[in-house]
Design a protein around this motif. Structure first.
Motif, PDB file in Angstrom:
ATOM      1  N   ARG A   1       0.827  -1.210   0.000  1.00  0.00           N
ATOM      2  CA  ARG A   1       0.000   0.000   0.000  1.00  0.00           C
ATOM      3  C   ARG A   1       0.860   1.258   0.000  1.00  0.00           C
ATOM      4  NH1 ARG A   1      -3.343  -3.054   3.602  1.00  0.00           N
ATOM      5  NH2 ARG A   1      -2.276  -2.111   5.398  1.00  0.00           N
TER       6      ARG A   1
ATOM      7  N   GLU B   1       2.188   1.754  -3.512  1.00  0.00           N
ATOM      8  CA  GLU B   1       1.146   2.245  -4.407  1.00  0.00           C
ATOM      9  C   GLU B   1       0.857   3.725  -4.153  1.00  0.00           C
ATOM     10  OE1 GLU B   1      -2.118  -0.282  -3.627  1.00  0.00           O
ATOM     11  OE2 GLU B   1      -1.371  -1.955  -4.854  1.00  0.00           O
ATOM     12  N   ALA B   2       0.863   4.146  -2.856  1.00  0.00           N
ATOM     13  CA  ALA B   2       0.607   5.551  -2.520  1.00  0.00           C
ATOM     14  C   ALA B   2       1.691   6.453  -3.077  1.00  0.00           C
ATOM     15  CB  ALA B   2       0.494   5.714  -1.002  1.00  0.00           C
TER      16      ALA B   2
ATOM     17  N   ASN C   1       3.608   5.856  -5.655  1.00  0.00           N
ATOM     18  CA  ASN C   1       3.462   5.876  -7.112  1.00  0.00           C
ATOM     19  C   ASN C   1       2.350   6.830  -7.530  1.00  0.00           C
ATOM     20  OD1 ASN C   1       5.544   4.040  -7.519  1.00  0.00           O
ATOM     21  ND2 ASN C   1       4.174   2.258  -7.501  1.00  0.00           N
ATOM     22  N   ARG C   2       1.243   6.830  -6.782  1.00  0.00           N
ATOM     23  CA  ARG C   2       0.140   7.740  -7.100  1.00  0.00           C
ATOM     24  C   ARG C   2       0.575   9.195  -6.927  1.00  0.00           C
ATOM     25  NH1 ARG C   2      -3.033   3.959  -4.217  1.00  0.00           N
ATOM     26  NH2 ARG C   2      -2.968   5.328  -2.369  1.00  0.00           N
TER      27      ARG C   2
ATOM     28  N   GLU D   1       2.776  10.205  -9.860  1.00  0.00           N
ATOM     29  CA  GLU D   1       1.955  10.395 -11.057  1.00  0.00           C
ATOM     30  C   GLU D   1       1.178  11.705 -10.980  1.00  0.00           C
ATOM     31  OE1 GLU D   1      -0.496   6.976 -11.306  1.00  0.00           O
ATOM     32  OE2 GLU D   1       1.156   5.593 -11.796  1.00  0.00           O
ATOM     33  N   PHE D   2       0.660  12.022  -9.794  1.00  0.00           N
ATOM     34  CA  PHE D   2      -0.103  13.254  -9.608  1.00  0.00           C
ATOM     35  C   PHE D   2       0.782  14.484  -9.835  1.00  0.00           C
ATOM     36  CE2 PHE D   2      -1.362  16.742  -6.796  1.00  0.00           C
ATOM     37  CZ  PHE D   2      -2.666  16.974  -7.228  1.00  0.00           C
TER      38      PHE D   2
ATOM     39  N   GLU E   1       1.643  14.825 -13.480  1.00  0.00           N
ATOM     40  CA  GLU E   1       0.505  15.339 -14.248  1.00  0.00           C
ATOM     41  C   GLU E   1       0.393  16.854 -14.080  1.00  0.00           C
ATOM     42  OE1 GLU E   1      -4.360  14.723 -14.599  1.00  0.00           O
ATOM     43  OE2 GLU E   1      -3.212  13.763 -12.978  1.00  0.00           O
TER      44      GLU E   1
ATOM     45  N   SER F   1       0.343  11.117   0.768  1.00  0.00           N
ATOM     46  CA  SER F   1       1.416  10.203   1.181  1.00  0.00           C
ATOM     47  C   SER F   1       2.588  10.958   1.779  1.00  0.00           C
ATOM     48  CB  SER F   1       1.890   9.369  -0.018  1.00  0.00           C
ATOM     49  OG  SER F   1       0.811   8.659  -0.586  1.00  0.00           O
TER      50      SER F   1
END
Length: 473
Positions: free
Chosen positions: A73, A76-77, A79-80, A83-84, A87, A120
């Motif tokens: 978890r 994954e956090a 990585n998010r 990505e954010f 972006e 995160s």
């Protein structure tokens, strides 16, 4: 807009002293001052750490599946988050507008810990991007409303612990013991980072722009109010950045009532709990009175009724401004005059009182004959009365000087003054005539004002006054 290879603006020197706090906030100050590309590279280098996930997973199989799930978890956090941020960095105006609107919708009213969980533990990275884009684009109005609202979510975020304590202990308890919670990590870290990147100056510049929407100026004032509510240090930083002038001009020149009321509340807030700059705020309010906007005049008069007792000594410039307002034909301004009338009526009298006390001091030093004449006219009684005028410090000071000279010159005057005011006040008069008014309380002032000294009657004529003069020589 800056990308990964560029750096945000350096920290402002005026905010450096805010970072002088222990523990986590000091570390936050260092992180906020580092170039953002270094922070991003640190996250990208996290892939090296994530490369060890197989080893961690093997160990987790021995300790249980729960640790494995936690590690997955966290990965994954992170990585998010990457990505954010990518972006945002690569997005155009439309993409960033969409990101801001989504952020505002999903995060309104969240606490500091909740925002950190959402990002995160990287919320500071997004706040730095918002503040930097604000500084680069505010003059063009690009997504300005959304930017200010998003920054407001960060600045108004309080500690979850603080919010829970407020519900349980009550707001009154926290207001009385606010110093106990100054260093709560989540309640002030975003404020510190915003200040260090130059947020205060940017908000004040927004107030001075003529072509921006009124909504944006209102939001900028609200952000400054959030900072002022955070404590004395932030109030001082706003004042040191020439904030009083900008806010006062906004109150005087804006024709929008919401902006004027927000500016009024902010000025009042800056005057409370800010002894270093309260007189500056007071003079800024007085400067608004001659403006041509009746609503601004009315709001300023309301604020002056609150601020005047804080600063105590009235400024000379307020007299002319209030006298001019007496001629106004606007009913909303006339409505405030009864509550201010005692101030406008008394100030000229107090100034005359101080001037008279000073003139008496100059006269008694020139001639003992004049001293005798003034003593027969009960000058001692009147000087004691002026010393008790808590509404005008200059009257107290000048009267103290003049009376101290008479006490030293005529022993009979010293005896009567000592009897009338008591030994403690008498000693203050003789040793600290120039500053005794500073620490004078209501009881002492009442003793001075209610004195009944009448030396001519007790001396039974002019002859004894002359005898006391000869003894003093």
């Amino acid at each position: 807009m800056w990308g990964r290879s560029e750096c945000p603006p350096t920290a402002s020197a005026g905010a450096a002293r805010l970072a002088e706090t222990p523990g986590r906030e000091r570390a936050i100050g260092r992180v906020a001052r580092e170039p953002l590309h270094a922070c991003l590279n640190a996250f990208e280098r996290s892939s090296e750490v994530l490369g060890l996930s197989q080893t961690v997973a093997a160990q987790a199989e021995e300790k249980g599946t729960e640790s494995t799930m936690t590690s997955v978890r966290e990965q994954e956090a992170i990585n998010r988050l990457l990505e954010f941020l990518q972006e945002w960095d690569n997005g155009n105006k439309a993409a960033r507008s969409r990101i801001l609107n989504d952020f505002i919708t999903l995060n309104q009213g969240k606490t500091g810990p909740e925002l950190e969980q959402e990002f995160s533990q990287g919320g500071s990275l997004f706040l730095a991007r918002l503040t930097t884009w604000l500084r680069l684009s505010f003059m063009f109005g690009t997504c300005l409303s959304e930017l200010l609202k998003a920054i407001s979510i960060f600045l108004s975020a309080v500690s979850g612990f603080f919010r829970a304590l407020m519900r349980k202990a009550g707001q009154d308890f926290l207001c009385k013991n606010l110093q106990l919670f100054i260093f709560l990590p989540d309640s002030s870290r975003y404020l510190l980072e915003f200040v260090e990147i130059g947020g205060i100056l940017t908000l004040l510049e927004i107030l001075g722009l003529k072509d921006l929407k009124d909504e944006n100026k209102t939001q900028a004032l609200k952000l400054l109010q959030i900072m002022a509510n955070a404590g004395r240090k932030y109030k001082e930083l706003i004042c040191e950045s020439y904030g009083v002038r900008g806010i006062a001009e906004c109150l005087a020149k804006s024709g929008i009532e919401e902006i004027q009321e927000q500016a009024q509340h902010l000025l009042e807030s800056l005057a409370h709990g800010n002894p270093k700059y309260q007189n500056q705020v007071y003079r800024g309010m007085i400067a608004v009175l001659p403006c041509t906007c009746p609503r601004a005049q009315q709001l300023t008069l309301q604020s002056l009724q609150i601020v005047q007792p804080i600063v105590k000594t009235a400024h000379n410039s307020i007299v002319e401004a209030l006298l001019d307002l007496l001629q106004t034909m606007h009913l909303e301004v006339q409505f405030e005059e009864p509550s201010m009338s005692h101030l406008s009526a008394s100030l000229p009298v107090f100034m005359q009182q101080a001037a008279a006390a000073k003139a008496i001091g100059m006269l008694v030093e020139e001639s003992l004959d004049i001293c005798e004449e003034l003593i027969r006219l009960r000058v001692v009684h009147h000087l004691l009365y002026a010393m008790g005028n808590l509404f005008h410090a200059d009257s107290q000071r000048q009267a103290s000087f003049s009376l101290a000279y008479l006490v030293r010159t005529f022993p009979i005057v010293a005896d009567h003054v000592r009897t009338a005011i008591g030994e403690a006040l008498f000693q203050q008069l003789m040793t600290n005539a120039d500053t005794m008014y500073v620490n004078m309380d209501m009881v002492q002032a009442d003793i001075l004002v209610s004195n009944k000294v009448n030396i001519p009657e007790s001396l039974l004529g002019e002859r004894k006054v002359k005898e006391s003069r000869e003894k003093s020589e």
